[in-house]
Write a protein that holds these residues in place. Structure first.
Motif, PDB file in Angstrom:
ATOM      1  N   LEU A 164       0.806  -1.193   0.145  1.00  0.00           N
ATOM      2  CA  LEU A 164      -0.135   0.025  -0.202  1.00  0.00           C
ATOM      3  C   LEU A 164       0.858   1.133  -0.119  1.00  0.00           C
ATOM      4  N   ALA A 165       1.779   1.166   0.939  1.00  0.00           N
ATOM      5  CA  ALA A 165       2.854   2.582   0.623  1.00  0.00           C
ATOM      6  C   ALA A 165       3.480   2.591  -0.584  1.00  0.00           C
ATOM      7  N   MET A 166       3.853   1.596  -1.167  1.00  0.00           N
ATOM      8  CA  MET A 166       4.652   1.656  -2.451  1.00  0.00           C
ATOM      9  C   MET A 166       3.391   2.078  -3.507  1.00  0.00           C
ATOM     10  N   ALA A 167       2.380   1.686  -3.581  1.00  0.00           N
ATOM     11  CA  ALA A 167       1.203   2.009  -4.325  1.00  0.00           C
ATOM     12  C   ALA A 167       1.043   3.592  -4.289  1.00  0.00           C
ATOM     13  N   LEU A 168       0.951   3.878  -2.861  1.00  0.00           N
ATOM     14  CA  LEU A 168       0.563   5.458  -2.824  1.00  0.00           C
ATOM     15  C   LEU A 168       1.928   6.325  -3.312  1.00  0.00           C
ATOM     16  N   GLY A 169       3.124   5.848  -2.925  1.00  0.00           N
ATOM     17  CA  GLY A 169       4.257   6.831  -3.252  1.00  0.00           C
ATOM     18  C   GLY A 169       4.489   6.873  -4.937  1.00  0.00           C
ATOM     19  N   VAL A 170       3.963   5.396  -5.664  1.00  0.00           N
ATOM     20  CA  VAL A 170       4.109   5.413  -6.989  1.00  0.00           C
ATOM     21  C   VAL A 170       2.755   6.335  -7.769  1.00  0.00           C
ATOM     22  N   GLY A 171       1.849   6.280  -7.127  1.00  0.00           N
ATOM     23  CA  GLY A 171       0.728   6.937  -7.786  1.00  0.00           C
ATOM     24  C   GLY A 171       0.850   8.460  -7.591  1.00  0.00           C
ATOM     25  N   LEU A 172       1.146   8.961  -6.435  1.00  0.00           N
ATOM     26  CA  LEU A 172       1.365  10.119  -6.261  1.00  0.00           C
ATOM     27  C   LEU A 172       2.688  10.774  -7.090  1.00  0.00           C
ATOM     28  N   SER A 173       3.756   9.956  -7.221  1.00  0.00           N
ATOM     29  CA  SER A 173       4.765  10.364  -8.188  1.00  0.00           C
ATOM     30  C   SER A 173       4.424  10.344  -9.433  1.00  0.00           C
ATOM     31  N   GLN A 174       3.430   9.630  -9.945  1.00  0.00           N
ATOM     32  CA  GLN A 174       3.192   9.567 -11.292  1.00  0.00           C
ATOM     33  C   GLN A 174       2.323  10.849 -11.788  1.00  0.00           C
ATOM     34  N   VAL A 175       1.435  11.143 -10.889  1.00  0.00           N
ATOM     35  CA  VAL A 175       0.724  12.451 -10.893  1.00  0.00           C
ATOM     36  C   VAL A 175       1.612  13.609 -11.118  1.00  0.00           C
ATOM     37  N   LEU A 176       2.456  13.630 -10.182  1.00  0.00           N
ATOM     38  CA  LEU A 176       3.466  14.982  -9.758  1.00  0.00           C
ATOM     39  C   LEU A 176       4.297  14.899 -11.269  1.00  0.00           C
ATOM     40  N   ILE A 177       4.752  13.873 -11.540  1.00  0.00           N
ATOM     41  CA  ILE A 177       5.971  13.817 -12.736  1.00  0.00           C
ATOM     42  C   ILE A 177       5.232  14.224 -14.108  1.00  0.00           C
ATOM     43  N   ASN A 178       4.037  13.630 -14.229  1.00  0.00           N
ATOM     44  CA  ASN A 178       3.386  13.799 -15.396  1.00  0.00           C
ATOM     45  C   ASN A 178       3.039  15.250 -15.599  1.00  0.00           C
ATOM     46  N   ARG A 179       2.635  15.978 -14.286  1.00  0.00           N
ATOM     47  CA  ARG A 179       2.185  17.545 -14.527  1.00  0.00           C
ATOM     48  C   ARG A 179       3.624  18.266 -14.775  1.00  0.00           C
ATOM     49  N   PHE A 180       4.605  17.708 -14.145  1.00  0.00           N
ATOM     50  CA  PHE A 180       6.062  18.406 -14.417  1.00  0.00           C
ATOM     51  C   PHE A 180       6.272  18.207 -15.741  1.00  0.00           C
ATOM     52  N   ALA A 181       6.310  17.168 -16.318  1.00  0.00           N
ATOM     53  CA  ALA A 181       6.611  16.898 -17.844  1.00  0.00           C
ATOM     54  C   ALA A 181       5.821  17.649 -18.847  1.00  0.00           C
ATOM     55  N   ALA A 182       4.653  17.795 -18.398  1.00  0.00           N
ATOM     56  CA  ALA A 182       3.640  18.661 -19.469  1.00  0.00           C
ATOM     57  C   ALA A 182       3.995  19.988 -19.289  1.00  0.00           C
ATOM     58  N   ARG A 183       4.263  20.493 -18.210  1.00  0.00           N
ATOM     59  CA  ARG A 183       4.776  22.025 -17.915  1.00  0.00           C
ATOM     60  C   ARG A 183       5.865  22.383 -18.670  1.00  0.00           C
ATOM     61  N   ARG A 184       7.076  21.419 -18.392  1.00  0.00           N
ATOM     62  CA  ARG A 184       8.411  21.523 -19.167  1.00  0.00           C
ATOM     63  C   ARG A 184       8.048  21.478 -20.759  1.00  0.00           C
ATOM     64  N   TRP A 185       7.370  20.463 -21.091  1.00  0.00           N
ATOM     65  CA  TRP A 185       7.082  20.382 -22.463  1.00  0.00           C
ATOM     66  C   TRP A 185       6.392  21.629 -23.197  1.00  0.00           C
ATOM     67  N   GLU A 186       5.302  22.160 -22.520  1.00  0.00           N
ATOM     68  CA  GLU A 186       4.623  23.302 -23.078  1.00  0.00           C
ATOM     69  C   GLU A 186       5.513  24.435 -22.985  1.00  0.00           C
ATOM     70  N   ALA A 187       6.638  24.551 -22.078  1.00  0.00           N
ATOM     71  CA  ALA A 187       7.326  25.896 -22.001  1.00  0.00           C
ATOM     72  C   ALA A 187       8.296  25.920 -22.949  1.00  0.00           C
ATOM     73  N   PHE A 188       8.873  24.474 -23.221  1.00  0.00           N
ATOM     74  CA  PHE A 188      10.006  24.215 -24.160  1.00  0.00           C
ATOM     75  C   PHE A 188       9.449  24.533 -25.739  1.00  0.00           C
ATOM     76  N   THR A 189       8.282  23.891 -25.974  1.00  0.00           N
ATOM     77  CA  THR A 189       7.803  23.751 -27.356  1.00  0.00           C
ATOM     78  C   THR A 189       6.763  25.032 -27.475  1.00  0.00           C
ATOM     79  N   GLY A 190       6.092  25.598 -26.806  1.00  0.00           N
ATOM     80  CA  GLY A 190       5.094  26.455 -26.916  1.00  0.00           C
ATOM     81  C   GLY A 190       3.792  25.781 -27.433  1.00  0.00           C
ATOM     82  N   SER A 191       3.828  24.309 -27.262  1.00  0.00           N
ATOM     83  CA  SER A 191       2.467  23.772 -27.647  1.00  0.00           C
ATOM     84  C   SER A 191       2.085  22.641 -26.781  1.00  0.00           C
ATOM     85  N   ALA A 192       0.923  22.609 -26.578  1.00  0.00           N
ATOM     86  CA  ALA A 192       0.487  21.683 -25.419  1.00  0.00           C
ATOM     87  C   ALA A 192       1.062  20.202 -25.559  1.00  0.00           C
TER      88      ALA A 192
END
Length: 96
Positions: A58-86
């Motif tokens: 359960l602890a690992m699942a919570l950690g992975v789930g939270l990490s996935q949400v945070l890293i997806n949001r980070f990657a999307a923001r950086r992509w948009e800042a770098f390319t100017g597209s969604a």
């Protein structure tokens, strides 16, 4: 999004995801050791108490789930800042 952007996105998201997986594993291991004072259990070992194995999973699942949400949001923001597209993540509608 053209094919070259898709290829770059796949490489970028794979790299960021791999780093996030390593960091998440270290963080959950460290949190377990900090809270319990013991090394993380091996959940597949029959000698590990079922309660410890279940709590670890359960602890690992919570950690992975939270990490996935945070890293997806980070990657999307950086992509948009770098390319100017969604990022491709904006085009995925995953409502449950």
């Amino acid at each position: 999004m053209d094919m070259s952007q898709k290829i770059v996105w796949n490489g970028y998201s794979t790299l960021v995801g791999a780093v996030a997986a390593l960091v998440t594993k270290k963080a959950v291991d460290g949190a377990w050791t900090f809270v319990t004072g013991e090394e993380p259990p091996e959940p597949n070992d029959p000698a590990t108490p079922t309660s410890h194995a279940a709590i670890w999973v359960l602890a690992m699942a919570l950690g992975v789930g939270l990490s996935q949400v945070l890293i997806n949001r980070f990657a999307a923001r950086r992509w948009e800042a770098f390319t100017g597209s969604a990022s491709p993540l904006r085009h995925v509608n995953m409502r449950f």
